[in-house]
Design a protein around this motif. Sequence first.
Motif, PDB file in Angstrom:
ATOM      1  N   MET A   1      38.214  38.845  46.644  1.00 27.55           N
ATOM      2  CA  MET A   1      38.204  39.585  45.441  1.00 27.55           C
ATOM      3  C   MET A   1      36.881  40.276  45.335  1.00 27.55           C
ATOM      4  O   MET A   1      35.934  39.666  45.314  1.00 27.55           O
ATOM      5  CB  MET A   1      38.269  38.354  44.332  1.00 27.55           C
ATOM      6  N   ALA A   2      36.805  41.285  45.064  1.00 31.03           N
ATOM      7  CA  ALA A   2      35.773  42.322  44.996  1.00 31.03           C
ATOM      8  C   ALA A   2      34.971  42.059  43.788  1.00 31.03           C
ATOM      9  O   ALA A   2      35.334  41.987  42.518  1.00 31.03           O
ATOM     10  CB  ALA A   2      36.311  43.938  45.167  1.00 31.03           C
ATOM     11  N   LYS A   3      33.508  41.942  43.879  1.00 31.26           N
ATOM     12  CA  LYS A   3      32.717  41.922  42.790  1.00 31.26           C
ATOM     13  C   LYS A   3      32.005  43.188  42.332  1.00 31.26           C
ATOM     14  O   LYS A   3      31.456  43.830  43.141  1.00 31.26           O
ATOM     15  CB  LYS A   3      31.631  40.890  43.237  1.00 31.26           C
ATOM     16  N   VAL A   4      32.464  43.363  40.995  1.00 33.96           N
ATOM     17  CA  VAL A   4      31.763  44.404  40.447  1.00 33.96           C
ATOM     18  C   VAL A   4      30.748  44.371  39.504  1.00 33.96           C
ATOM     19  O   VAL A   4      30.947  43.304  38.621  1.00 33.96           O
ATOM     20  CB  VAL A   4      32.933  45.366  39.758  1.00 33.96           C
ATOM     21  N   LEU A   5      29.583  45.101  39.456  1.00 39.08           N
ATOM     22  CA  LEU A   5      28.801  45.029  38.409  1.00 39.08           C
ATOM     23  C   LEU A   5      29.006  46.315  37.560  1.00 39.08           C
ATOM     24  O   LEU A   5      28.756  47.422  38.027  1.00 39.08           O
ATOM     25  CB  LEU A   5      27.387  44.991  38.664  1.00 39.08           C
ATOM     26  N   LEU A   6      29.226  46.295  36.260  1.00 40.85           N
ATOM     27  CA  LEU A   6      29.119  47.312  35.327  1.00 40.85           C
ATOM     28  C   LEU A   6      27.930  47.493  34.332  1.00 40.85           C
ATOM     29  O   LEU A   6      27.524  46.552  33.825  1.00 40.85           O
ATOM     30  CB  LEU A   6      30.446  47.232  34.307  1.00 40.85           C
ATOM     31  N   VAL A   7      27.258  48.541  34.494  1.00 42.10           N
ATOM     32  CA  VAL A   7      26.024  48.743  33.772  1.00 42.10           C
ATOM     33  C   VAL A   7      26.089  49.757  32.990  1.00 42.10           C
ATOM     34  O   VAL A   7      26.181  51.134  33.203  1.00 42.10           O
ATOM     35  CB  VAL A   7      24.665  48.920  34.821  1.00 42.10           C
ATOM     36  N   ASP A   8      26.295  49.495  31.592  1.00 44.38           N
ATOM     37  CA  ASP A   8      26.313  50.425  30.544  1.00 44.38           C
ATOM     38  C   ASP A   8      25.925  49.889  29.331  1.00 44.38           C
ATOM     39  O   ASP A   8      26.409  48.688  28.945  1.00 44.38           O
ATOM     40  CB  ASP A   8      27.973  50.838  30.424  1.00 44.38           C
ATOM     41  N   ASP A   9      25.384  50.569  28.408  1.00 41.39           N
ATOM     42  CA  ASP A   9      24.798  50.082  27.045  1.00 41.39           C
ATOM     43  C   ASP A   9      25.831  50.132  25.912  1.00 41.39           C
ATOM     44  O   ASP A   9      25.650  49.608  24.818  1.00 41.39           O
ATOM     45  CB  ASP A   9      23.390  50.758  26.561  1.00 41.39           C
ATOM     46  N   ASP A  10      27.068  50.972  26.453  1.00 37.38           N
ATOM     47  CA  ASP A  10      28.272  51.076  25.336  1.00 37.38           C
ATOM     48  C   ASP A  10      29.013  49.647  25.423  1.00 37.38           C
ATOM     49  O   ASP A  10      29.831  49.433  26.553  1.00 37.38           O
ATOM     50  CB  ASP A  10      29.047  52.326  26.049  1.00 37.38           C
ATOM     51  N   GLU A  11      28.696  48.725  24.522  1.00 35.21           N
ATOM     52  CA  GLU A  11      29.440  47.240  24.957  1.00 35.21           C
ATOM     53  C   GLU A  11      30.852  47.274  24.718  1.00 35.21           C
ATOM     54  O   GLU A  11      31.532  46.525  25.254  1.00 35.21           O
ATOM     55  CB  GLU A  11      28.534  46.238  23.987  1.00 35.21           C
ATOM     56  N   GLU A  12      31.108  48.122  23.757  1.00 34.96           N
ATOM     57  CA  GLU A  12      32.621  48.265  23.577  1.00 34.96           C
ATOM     58  C   GLU A  12      33.644  48.827  24.620  1.00 34.96           C
ATOM     59  O   GLU A  12      34.500  48.107  24.983  1.00 34.96           O
ATOM     60  CB  GLU A  12      32.915  48.991  22.374  1.00 34.96           C
ATOM     61  N   LEU A  13      33.155  49.787  25.396  1.00 29.87           N
ATOM     62  CA  LEU A  13      33.589  50.437  26.369  1.00 29.87           C
ATOM     63  C   LEU A  13      33.630  49.408  27.830  1.00 29.87           C
ATOM     64  O   LEU A  13      34.620  49.320  28.472  1.00 29.87           O
ATOM     65  CB  LEU A  13      33.148  51.824  26.782  1.00 29.87           C
ATOM     66  N   THR A  14      32.501  48.757  27.735  1.00 34.60           N
ATOM     67  CA  THR A  14      32.193  47.891  28.818  1.00 34.60           C
ATOM     68  C   THR A  14      33.024  46.686  28.743  1.00 34.60           C
ATOM     69  O   THR A  14      33.640  46.372  29.871  1.00 34.60           O
ATOM     70  CB  THR A  14      30.755  47.321  28.735  1.00 34.60           C
ATOM     71  N   ARG A  15      33.105  46.192  27.608  1.00 33.21           N
ATOM     72  CA  ARG A  15      34.382  45.213  27.304  1.00 33.21           C
ATOM     73  C   ARG A  15      35.599  45.265  27.643  1.00 33.21           C
ATOM     74  O   ARG A  15      36.344  44.893  28.405  1.00 33.21           O
ATOM     75  CB  ARG A  15      34.164  44.845  25.966  1.00 33.21           C
ATOM     76  N   LEU A  16      36.135  46.601  27.314  1.00 33.59           N
ATOM     77  CA  LEU A  16      37.413  47.026  27.462  1.00 33.59           C
ATOM     78  C   LEU A  16      37.628  47.335  29.047  1.00 33.59           C
ATOM     79  O   LEU A  16      38.606  47.071  29.836  1.00 33.59           O
ATOM     80  CB  LEU A  16      37.680  48.495  27.047  1.00 33.59           C
ATOM     81  N   LEU A  17      36.798  47.826  29.614  1.00 34.06           N
ATOM     82  CA  LEU A  17      36.830  48.042  31.178  1.00 34.06           C
ATOM     83  C   LEU A  17      36.780  46.775  31.983  1.00 34.06           C
ATOM     84  O   LEU A  17      37.640  46.673  32.888  1.00 34.06           O
ATOM     85  CB  LEU A  17      35.634  48.981  31.814  1.00 34.06           C
ATOM     86  N   LYS A  18      35.923  45.915  31.373  1.00 34.33           N
ATOM     87  CA  LYS A  18      35.846  44.429  32.149  1.00 34.33           C
ATOM     88  C   LYS A  18      37.155  43.852  31.864  1.00 34.33           C
ATOM     89  O   LYS A  18      37.875  43.368  33.046  1.00 34.33           O
ATOM     90  CB  LYS A  18      34.776  43.631  31.690  1.00 34.33           C
ATOM     91  N   GLU A  19      38.011  43.984  30.822  1.00 34.78           N
ATOM     92  CA  GLU A  19      39.144  43.186  30.832  1.00 34.78           C
ATOM     93  C   GLU A  19      40.232  43.619  31.386  1.00 34.78           C
ATOM     94  O   GLU A  19      41.209  42.859  32.097  1.00 34.78           O
ATOM     95  CB  GLU A  19      39.734  43.389  29.128  1.00 34.78           C
ATOM     96  N   TYR A  20      40.388  45.162  31.875  1.00 36.69           N
ATOM     97  CA  TYR A  20      41.155  45.687  32.629  1.00 36.69           C
ATOM     98  C   TYR A  20      41.248  45.503  34.074  1.00 36.69           C
ATOM     99  O   TYR A  20      42.144  45.073  34.682  1.00 36.69           O
ATOM    100  CB  TYR A  20      41.342  47.214  32.270  1.00 36.69           C
ATOM    101  N   LEU A  21      39.751  45.667  34.416  1.00 36.41           N
ATOM    102  CA  LEU A  21      39.457  45.307  35.938  1.00 36.41           C
ATOM    103  C   LEU A  21      39.757  43.749  36.391  1.00 36.41           C
ATOM    104  O   LEU A  21      40.089  43.604  37.325  1.00 36.41           O
ATOM    105  CB  LEU A  21      38.025  45.718  35.951  1.00 36.41           C
ATOM    106  N   VAL A  22      39.493  42.789  35.455  1.00 35.26           N
ATOM    107  CA  VAL A  22      39.869  41.371  35.812  1.00 35.26           C
ATOM    108  C   VAL A  22      41.226  41.384  36.156  1.00 35.26           C
ATOM    109  O   VAL A  22      41.621  40.762  36.888  1.00 35.26           O
ATOM    110  CB  VAL A  22      39.152  40.606  34.480  1.00 35.26           C
ATOM    111  N   GLU A  23      41.947  41.763  35.052  1.00 39.30           N
ATOM    112  CA  GLU A  23      43.455  41.838  35.291  1.00 39.30           C
ATOM    113  C   GLU A  23      44.119  42.360  36.672  1.00 39.30           C
ATOM    114  O   GLU A  23      45.083  42.079  37.008  1.00 39.30           O
ATOM    115  CB  GLU A  23      44.190  42.574  33.880  1.00 39.30           C
ATOM    116  N   GLU A  24      43.176  43.550  37.164  1.00 37.09           N
ATOM    117  CA  GLU A  24      43.564  44.139  38.341  1.00 37.09           C
ATOM    118  C   GLU A  24      43.052  43.435  39.362  1.00 37.09           C
ATOM    119  O   GLU A  24      43.260  43.994  40.733  1.00 37.09           O
ATOM    120  CB  GLU A  24      42.939  45.367  38.303  1.00 37.09           C
ATOM    121  N   GLY A  25      42.436  42.143  39.335  1.00 35.55           N
ATOM    122  CA  GLY A  25      41.793  41.657  40.298  1.00 35.55           C
ATOM    123  C   GLY A  25      40.559  41.446  40.873  1.00 35.55           C
ATOM    124  O   GLY A  25      40.068  41.146  41.889  1.00 35.55           O
ATOM    125  N   PHE A  26      39.755  42.107  39.982  1.00 35.32           N
ATOM    126  CA  PHE A  26      38.238  42.163  40.239  1.00 35.32           C
ATOM    127  C   PHE A  26      37.380  40.976  39.660  1.00 35.32           C
ATOM    128  O   PHE A  26      37.888  40.709  38.560  1.00 35.32           O
ATOM    129  CB  PHE A  26      37.831  43.560  39.925  1.00 35.32           C
TER     130      PHE A  26
END
Length: 227
Positions: A1-26
């Motif tokens: 499982m690849a480990k990804v670090l998202l660095v962004d001060d837009d917390e709403e966008l970061t939350r959405l991206l994280k939810e999707y990527l986790v479901e994709e197996g990251f």
Amino acid sequence: MAKVLLVDDDEELTRLLKEYLVEEGFDVETATEAPAAIAAAAAKSVDILVLDVMMPRMNGIELLQRIRRNGAIPIVMLTAKGDDSDRIAGLNLGADDYVSKPCSPGELAARLRAILRRSGQPSAATEVVRAGALTMHPASRIAEWQGKQIDLTGTEFILLEILARKVGQLVSKQEISRRAFGRALTPFDRRIDVHISSVRQKLGTRDDGQSWIQSVRGQGYQLLQDR
């Protein structure tokens, strides 16, 4: 499982991206400022970084330059749509790729997989999504319907994958918009409807003449299960 670090001060966008990527197996971690990225790169604790260009204190370009002095960890930049200067600067300083904001989570996932494959890092490349006669390979963007490969655009693939992951269930337009485009659906936005119409034509109809993708007016879409 690849480990990804998202660095962004837009917390709403970061939350959405994280939810999707986790479901994709990251395996996804998030941060709002540069120090977390510097520490992760130095410790080699993640496989790939996603950096927003516009951040407080130290912007993404400066952060990229600092990280590149000490290592070759894969990096994807999030840039403002149409800002060619940031894209060019990032690529010249060693960014592996960039995605324009507001970005599609599906597009970001595809870019991450492509970079990880090139760099020899682990990824969710072997995942297969199955829904009856439909088989989808998210990493390669290949879809097979009733045993034959179907030609889908990138957006069509993402939308069909969202429905396939919840086959037999109604998926709201808001959820589809957030997962596919990274933002809430706005009034009079017909992009989803247009793309779904195209996918329907490519899937054809069931024996009873119905479309495989049903709509519930004003609510969303559902990929029907095989009988």
